[in-house]
Structures are given as C-alpha cells and as structure tokens.
Design an enzyme around this catalytic site. Structure first.
Site, PDB file in Angstrom:
ATOM      1  CG  ASN A   9      -1.811   1.034   1.375  1.00 18.45           C
ATOM      2  OD1 ASN A   9      -1.930   2.252   0.648  1.00 18.45           O
ATOM      3  ND2 ASN A   9      -2.502   1.162   2.646  1.00 18.45           N
ATOM      4  CD1 TRP A  10       3.455   1.179  -3.112  1.00 21.97           C
ATOM      5  CD2 TRP A  10       3.198   2.522  -5.034  1.00 21.97           C
ATOM      6  NE1 TRP A  10       4.086   0.486  -4.038  1.00 21.97           N
ATOM      7  CE2 TRP A  10       4.018   1.362  -5.226  1.00 21.97           C
ATOM      8  CE3 TRP A  10       3.093   3.539  -5.913  1.00 21.97           C
ATOM      9  CZ2 TRP A  10       4.511   0.965  -6.450  1.00 21.97           C
ATOM     10  CZ3 TRP A  10       3.668   3.153  -7.230  1.00 21.97           C
ATOM     11  CH2 TRP A  10       4.208   2.031  -7.483  1.00 21.97           C
ATOM     12  CE  LYS A  11      -0.124   3.380   4.763  1.00 12.80           C
ATOM     13  NZ  LYS A  11       0.085   3.237   6.380  1.00 12.80           N
ATOM     14  CG  HIS A  98      -5.853   1.879   5.548  1.00 15.70           C
ATOM     15  ND1 HIS A  98      -5.275   2.633   6.504  1.00 15.70           N
ATOM     16  CD2 HIS A  98      -4.871   0.745   5.313  1.00 15.70           C
ATOM     17  CE1 HIS A  98      -4.176   2.573   6.679  1.00 15.70           C
ATOM     18  NE2 HIS A  98      -3.502   1.224   6.246  1.00 15.70           N
ATOM     19  CD  GLU A 100      -2.839   5.422   6.907  1.00 12.84           C
ATOM     20  OE1 GLU A 100      -2.926   5.244   5.755  1.00 12.84           O
ATOM     21  OE2 GLU A 100      -1.889   4.971   7.677  1.00 12.84           O
ATOM     22  CD  GLU A 170      -2.996  -2.419   7.600  1.00 15.46           C
ATOM     23  OE1 GLU A 170      -1.840  -2.565   6.907  1.00 15.46           O
ATOM     24  OE2 GLU A 170      -3.855  -1.406   7.414  1.00 15.46           O
ATOM     25  N   GLY A 176       3.219   2.330  10.647  1.00 16.67           N
ATOM     26  CA  GLY A 176       4.020   3.635  10.556  1.00 16.67           C
ATOM     27  C   GLY A 176       4.676   3.791  11.602  1.00 16.67           C
ATOM     28  CB  SER A 216       6.027  -1.774  11.674  1.00 16.60           C
ATOM     29  OG  SER A 216       5.608  -0.443  11.984  1.00 16.60           O
ATOM     30  N   GLY A 237       2.979  -1.195   4.292  1.00 19.79           N
ATOM     31  CA  GLY A 237       3.139   0.226   3.828  1.00 19.79           C
ATOM     32  C   GLY A 237       4.355   0.850   3.507  1.00 19.79           C
ATOM     33  N   GLY A 238       5.332   1.286   4.436  1.00 17.36           N
ATOM     34  CA  GLY A 238       6.512   2.040   4.309  1.00 17.36           C
ATOM     35  C   GLY A 238       7.523   1.035   3.652  1.00 17.36           C
TER      36      GLY A 238
HETATM   37  P1  13P Z   1       3.373   0.473   7.616  1.00 16.63           P
HETATM   38  O1  13P Z   1       3.858  -0.866   7.134  1.00 16.63           O
HETATM   39  O2  13P Z   1       4.102   1.648   7.020  1.00 16.63           O
HETATM   40  O3  13P Z   1       3.370   0.306   9.116  1.00 16.63           O
HETATM   41  O4  13P Z   1       1.953   0.470   7.070  1.00 16.63           O
HETATM   42  C1  13P Z   1       1.064  -0.482   7.174  1.00 16.63           C
HETATM   43  C2  13P Z   1      -0.315  -0.084   6.635  1.00 16.63           C
HETATM   44  O5  13P Z   1      -1.099   0.798   7.116  1.00 16.63           O
HETATM   45  C3  13P Z   1      -0.625  -0.764   5.383  1.00 16.63           C
HETATM   46  O6  13P Z   1      -1.845  -0.599   4.872  1.00 16.63           O
END
Ligand code: 13P
Length: 254
Positions: A9-11, A98, A100, A170, A176, A216, A237-238
């Site tokens: 997930n590149w966000k 998600h 977010e 998650e 993050g 993470s 994510g990251g």
């Molecule tokens: P991180 O891997 O950056 O913690 O993000 C997880 C995430 O929200 C994937 O959707």
C-alpha cells in the site's frame, strides 16, 4: 488452500515517474514463482493505476489494487471513484476500511459494509482492514473491538461473497511506527478472526480466507510473522516504497 499474499500500500506517495520506476523494479526482481506461491499486489494512488498496470502487465503473479472506493455507484459525489471505474482500469483488489480512512475521513463500519458490497458487485476483491488503537489494546478490549468491526463490516455478506474477501489485521499502534505487534499478538488475533469466521460461515470458508497482517512489516520480521499458522501474508506500507525491501518481504514465505 488459502492464498499467500503480499500487498504493498503506497498510500499517498510517489510521483508518476517514481511510481513507474518502483513498479518496474518490483517486476524485474520478483521471480515467476515466489515461495509459498505468493501473489504480489501493488496498491498505488488512483492516478498511478494505469501507468503501474502497464508496468506489471507481463508479470503473472503481480496484481493491481486500489486504496479505496466509493460506497456509491455513480452521480454527484465530487472526488470519489467507484468500484466499477476501478474494475474498468484493470484493478483486481481494493482496500476497504483502512484505519486512515476511518480516522481521517470519519468512515464507520456501516460505510465499510456498503463499500465491501459495491466492491464485490463490481467484481473486485475487497481487502477488508480491521485493527484496534493502543488505547483499546491497553484496555484489553482488542478482540471485542475487532470482532465488532468484522461483524458490522462483513457479516451482511453471503457465504459466496465472503469466500472472495481478504482480511487484513492492522493494529493502529503498529502502523508507520516501527513498532510491530509481537508474533504472538498477531497469531492470537488472526486465530480469533478465523474462529469468528468459522462461527458465522463454517470451517471451510474460514480456512480458505486469507488473513494478512499489517503494521511495520519489514524484511527483518516478515519470515517470523508469516510462519504463523493463521498469518497468510502482509499488507505493507512504508517498506513497499523500496523495491528491494518489498521483494525481500515477498520472498519471506517458507
Ligand atoms: P506500515 O507498513 O508503514 O506500518 O503501514 C501499514 C499499513 O497501513 C498498510 O496498509
């Protein structure tokens, strides 16, 4: 056998050119058959979908995902993108729920339930996210909280619909932050989710549902996390923003 999945997930990151480069690096580094027969999903921002699709087209085990879809079909919803539009541009998976979206856009379980239905009706596979805050975890209410998210977001689905859904656990406190949930915490929650699915949809459906962990995930912790019996991969994510890290994670199944 349920499917092993690594989803990136590149966000809201990367320019179009950077996104194309990242996607083509992933394609070049992913061998045609990954350990555990894993499927890789790249989930870029909406405007990157078509250019990224062009990059990944030749790779048999890499699919395209979107980060969100509307809970409406069409009409005067400025700024929204429908599930059918995503299907039209070649999207296979879509993230629903998600944390977010829940936190910054006030989307609740009822909206997530509608989005899940719209995604399935358009022929997309929802990656339904759930997970508790640190406050809820500290209060020892995490299983109840997640079970409520799943009940209200998914249990309106028929058995046939549910058999297409992927779930991602998650925990918000691990997203993050660099702080990964412990392997034991992850396995316990995944088990509890699978038991809920068994109660509602029966053993076969529960056994077939892929449950991913997100929060993470890194090359250093992926192998241990994915070795757990109820962990079928990761929503990353990251680390998905760096081709080498993402591909190392994708190679972490046994
Ligand atoms: P991180 O891997 O950056 O913690 O993000 C997880 C995430 O929200 C994937 O959707």
């Amino acid at each position: 056998m349920r499917k092993n999945i690594i989803a990136g997930n590149w966000k809201m990151n990367k320019s179009i050119d950077e996104g194309k480069t990242l996607a083509s690096s992933v394609v070049n580094m992913v061998s045609s058959k990954l350990p555990g027969d894993a499927e890789v999903i790249i989930i870029p921002p909406f405007v990157h979908l078509t250019p990224v699709k062009d990059q990944i087209e030749s790779a048999l085990n890499i699919s395209l995902g979107a980060q969100n879809c509307s809970n409406h079909d069409s009409g005067a919803y400025t700024g929204e993108v429908s599930a059918n539009m995503l299907r039209n541009v070649g999207v296979k998976y879509v993230i629903v729920g998600h944390s977010e979206r829940r936190e910054f856009f006030n989307e609740d379980n009822a909206i997530m339930a509608e989005k899940t239905t719209k995604a399935l009706a358009a022929g997309l596979i929802p990656i339904f996210c759930c997970g508790e805050s640190l406050e809820v975890r500290k209060a020892g209410e995490h299983e109840k909280f997640v079970s409520n998210q799943i009940e209200e977001g998914l249990f309106h689905l028929s058995l046939d619909e549910m058999s297409k859904v992927v779930i991602a656990y998650e925990p918000i406190w691990a997203i993050g932050t660099g702080e990964t949930a412990s392997t034991k915490q992850v396995q316990e929650m995944h088990r509890s989710i699978r038991l809920m699915l068994m109660d509602q949809y029966g053993d076969a459906a529960a056994e077939e549902t892929s449950i991913l962990y997100g929060g993470s995930v890194k090359p250093e912790n992926a192998e241990e996390l994915f070795s757990q019996s109820d962990v079928d991969g990761g929503l990353v994510g990251g680390a998905s923003l760096k081709a080498q890290d993402f591909v190392d994670i994708a190679n972490s199944f046994k």
